[in-house]
Every structure is written in C-alpha cells, then in structure tokens.
Write a protein that holds these residues in place. Structure first.
Motif, PDB file in Angstrom:
ATOM      1  N   THR A 155       0.833  -1.207   0.000  1.00 34.86           N
ATOM      2  CA  THR A 155       0.000   0.000   0.000  1.00 34.86           C
ATOM      3  C   THR A 155       0.870   1.260   0.000  1.00 34.86           C
ATOM      4  O   THR A 155       0.523   2.274  -0.623  1.00 34.86           O
ATOM      5  N   TRP A 160      -0.402   5.277  -1.439  1.00 34.20           N
ATOM      6  CA  TRP A 160      -1.525   5.588  -0.554  1.00 34.20           C
ATOM      7  C   TRP A 160      -0.977   6.194   0.729  1.00 34.20           C
ATOM      8  O   TRP A 160      -1.018   5.605   1.806  1.00 34.20           O
ATOM      9  N   GLN A 161      -0.513   7.403   0.611  1.00 34.37           N
ATOM     10  CA  GLN A 161       0.148   8.063   1.725  1.00 34.37           C
ATOM     11  C   GLN A 161      -0.275   9.524   1.797  1.00 34.37           C
ATOM     12  O   GLN A 161      -0.717  10.113   0.810  1.00 34.37           O
ATOM     13  N   ILE A 180      -1.945   5.935   6.572  1.00 27.23           N
ATOM     14  CA  ILE A 180      -2.969   5.200   5.820  1.00 27.23           C
ATOM     15  C   ILE A 180      -2.594   3.723   5.667  1.00 27.23           C
ATOM     16  O   ILE A 180      -3.441   2.841   5.920  1.00 27.23           O
TER      17      ILE A 180
END
Length: 422
Positions: A155, A160-161, A180
């Motif tokens: 991720t 997705w940060q 996240i």
C-alpha cells in the motif's frame, strides 16, 4: 566420477542459489539473528540460576533476583522475531522499516487474546500470557508479520500516503506517510480477529498452534527428519554450497520453537519434551568442529597424516576448528568435490547424530535444556552448558572419537595417493 559430480553440481547450483536469495527465507534468518543477542543474555541468566552445584533454595533466590532477565528475552522471543520480520521485509521493498516492524508486531497483538485462565479456572482479563509471546505463538507471529509487512509495503508503494510539505520535520512526515498503510493493515487483522473470535468462538493462536505448529514441531523433532536435514547439509557443502545456511533457513523456526518449549519445561522443573532442538543441532553437530564435525579430522591431519601439505592444512585449521570454524579444512583439504572423502563426510554426522539421539532418549545423557549456547564455544564446554551436565561434554568427546575412527581409513587412503591425484 568427476563428470557425474559435475553434472550434479550443475543441477544443484541454480536451486541452491534460488534458496539462498529467496526474499522470505533471508528475512526469516535475519529476524532470528536480530533476536540472537537477547537469546544469549537470557541463556546466560538461565545457566547462572540453575548451576548444578547450587541447592534448591539458592536457585529459587537467584530466579527471584535474575529471572526477569530471561522472561524479558527468551520467553517473549516471538515479539522480537515478529518485529524483525516486519522491519526487514519492509526495508527489502524500500519502505520505512521501523514502521513495518511496529505494524507487524501490532498486528500480531491484535490476534493475541488479552486474557488467561487462573489455576482455579477463572478467566483473568487484560493480561498477556507469556507463552503466547514465546514458543506457542511463534508460527502465528511469523505468518502475521509477513502478511502485515506485505500489506503495509504494497500500500505504501502504491502511493496511498499523506504527503507533507518539505518544511515538515522528517520524523513527522514519515509518520503521516505511514498513517494510511498502517490503518489499512491493522484494520485487516482487526476484522480477521473479529470473525474468528465471534464467528468461531476461538482465536487464531489456538488454530495455528493446533493445525500448523504442532504437526511441524512433531515432524521437526523426529530423528528421521533431522537425519534427512543433516544429509542435505553435508551433501550441499560437498559441492561448495553453504548447506548450513540453506537448510537452517527452512528448519530454524521449528528448531527454535523446540528450544523454547524445552526451556519453559526446564524452568518449571518438568520433563524436557524434546531431544532435537536448536541447541542439540548446534552443540552436537556444528559444535564438534563446524559443519561435518571436522575437529577430529583436523587433529588427524595435523598430527597423524604423513604428507606435509595435509599436516600444514591441519595445523593451520586447528585454531579455527577449536572454535567450530572449519572453512579452512573444507576448502583447504579440500572436502569440496573430493570424491575420496565423500562417504565419511556424509555418513559420520548422520551416525553420530543418531547415536546422540539414542543415548539421550534412554536417559544416559540429558537432553539440551533449551539454553542457547554460542556455536563458537569449544567442544566439551558447550556440551556441559547445553545439557547442564558433565555427561554432555563427555558425549562430545566420544562423538569426536567416533568421527575420527570413521575418517581415519579414508584419510589414510588420501595420504597414499600420488600427488598428481590430489
């Protein structure tokens, strides 16, 4: 014969290289090595608290004074292994390792019951049982750590940060970047725990322990599986491949679990459940001069063989061999691809290991207590420490004599070969 050996080497080398470079096996090895200094400290505490010449009152006093040193290290080994797997796996994906370790450990704790049962059968809440953090939770910890680190790393790599401005301090920016992926990863294991706990009225600790860990430990503790492992260690070394690293990468989780179970039984004054364990493999195989138990071989080369080149190699290798480092003789004799000594190289560790298992199974020599002994401790001393008995050290001396007797005719044959055949 040489063509046959070359053909086998050509087949084995690619497979061995794949195993040696396997991401997960390498990380598992590194994670256990992360815990190695802690294991050694805990072992030293156990040895001090259980010296054979102490009476029961003194042992009890020492355990009260020093026992926390062992409880905080070896008894919770799964904690360090879980963190190590998460850390090293995340780093292998070029993701922040410290968060990978923390998330993996937290994921393991999410699946761990925060209660125990008292001697009276009453449920005690808001506590963690040491056995869940030690031997009993080892396999679940490894599985969860790999899965959690994979989810967190993938991720993170997908972006997705939460990105912070460059003016934000690096520590703060990294924390927000991990937010996240951490929430997603921990949510997955929270959901799994809810389904297992509510839907099946159990916990993953007990499921993994009964379905996976118990059968694997039972297999790994058998003498037959152990002899097969030793055969492959020797066979791979013959072709110049580090058999110890390759085989131990697969077997170490099982052998370490057996070690921790023995240690828990030993501390409780109970019968040791296993003969085969990590200390057994290190003290009564590697601890006899290195892979292949070559201390006796080095002594024969140094003082009995006639050819100068063998005597020189033996005397140069003797100092290292005393501390169980035997690469000088493996590549100096050489043992690698030397068909003349293939038979003693393979069969002597198998014969000696089978003998050791037998004498321990009938109670003639105590089984290793679970105390971790550094593999560089010289012969006799390592056997005494591992078994907390003089008999353990004497058994190592007998082992060396047996190895020497098996090797002697083959070394004599090697001594008689013309120089052109070397």
């Amino acid at each position: 014969m040489n063509k046959f050996l070359d053909a086998i080497s050509d087949k084995l080398l690619p497979l061995a290289n794949k195993l040696a470079s396997n991401r997960y096996l390498s990380i598992l090895r590194d994670a256990f090595m992360l815990a190695f200094p802690l294991t050694m400290f805990g072992s030293i505490v156990v040895v001090i608290c259980n010296l054979p010449f102490l009476n029961d009152g003194t042992k009890a006093l020492l355990n009260d004074l020093l026992g926390s040193g062992q409880s905080a290290t070896m008894s919770i080994m799964t904690v360090f292994v879980t963190f190590g797997i998460g850390y090293y796996l995340s780093k292998s994906y070029d993701v922040e390792g410290i968060f990978g370790g923390a998330i993996s450990f937290a994921s393991f704790l999410i699946l761990t019951p925060f209660f125990t049962t008292s001697d009276g059968g009453e449920k005690v809440s808001s506590v963690l049982s040491l056995d869940r953090l030690g031997a009993k939770g080892m396999f679940l910890g490894m599985i969860v750590a790999f899965l959690a680190a994979e989810i967190y790393s993938r991720t993170s790599k997908k972006g997705w940060q939460i990105k912070m401005p460059d003016s934000v301090p690096p520590a703060v920016a990294k924390s927000f970047a991990a937010l996240i992926p951490a929430i997603l990863t921990l949510s997955v294991f929270t959901a799994i725990n809810a389904v297992v706990t509510v839907g099946f009225k159990t916990n993953l600790h007990d499921v993994i322990y009964n379905v996976i860990q118990v059968p694997l430990v039972g297999l790994g503790s058998s003498i037959w599986a152990t002899l097969v492992a030793i055969f492959f260690i020797q066979f791979l070394w013959f072709f110049g491949l580090h058999g110890q690293i390759l085989v131990n990468s697969v077997m170490d989780p099982v052998w370490n679990t057996l070690m921790f179970e023995n240690l828990e039984a030993y501390k409780a004054g109970e019968h040791l459940p296993h003969i085969i364990s990590k200390p057994f493999m290190e003290t009564f195989t590697v601890g006899l001069g290195g892979s292949g138990m070559t201390l006796a071989v080095v002594i024969i080369m140094a003082f009995i063989m006639k050819k100068k080149q063998y005597r020189d190699v033996g005397r140069l290798a003797l100092g290292a061999g005393i501390f169980n480092v035997n690469e000088p003789v493996i590549f100096g004799l050489p043992i690698v691809l030397n068909a003349t000594i293939l038979i003693p190289w393979v069969i002597s560790p198998i014969i000696v290991t089978a003998l050791n298992y037998f004498v321990m199974s009938i109670g003639l020599v105590p089984a290793p207590t679970g105390v971790s002994v550094p593999w560089t401790v010289p012969v006799f001393f390592s056997g005494m420490i591992a078994t907390n008995s003089l008999a353990g050290g004497l058994l190592q001396i007998v082992d060396c004599l047996i190895v020497g007797c098996i090797w002697l005719p083959f070394l004599h044959m090697l001594d008689k070969q013309p120089d052109s055949a070397l």
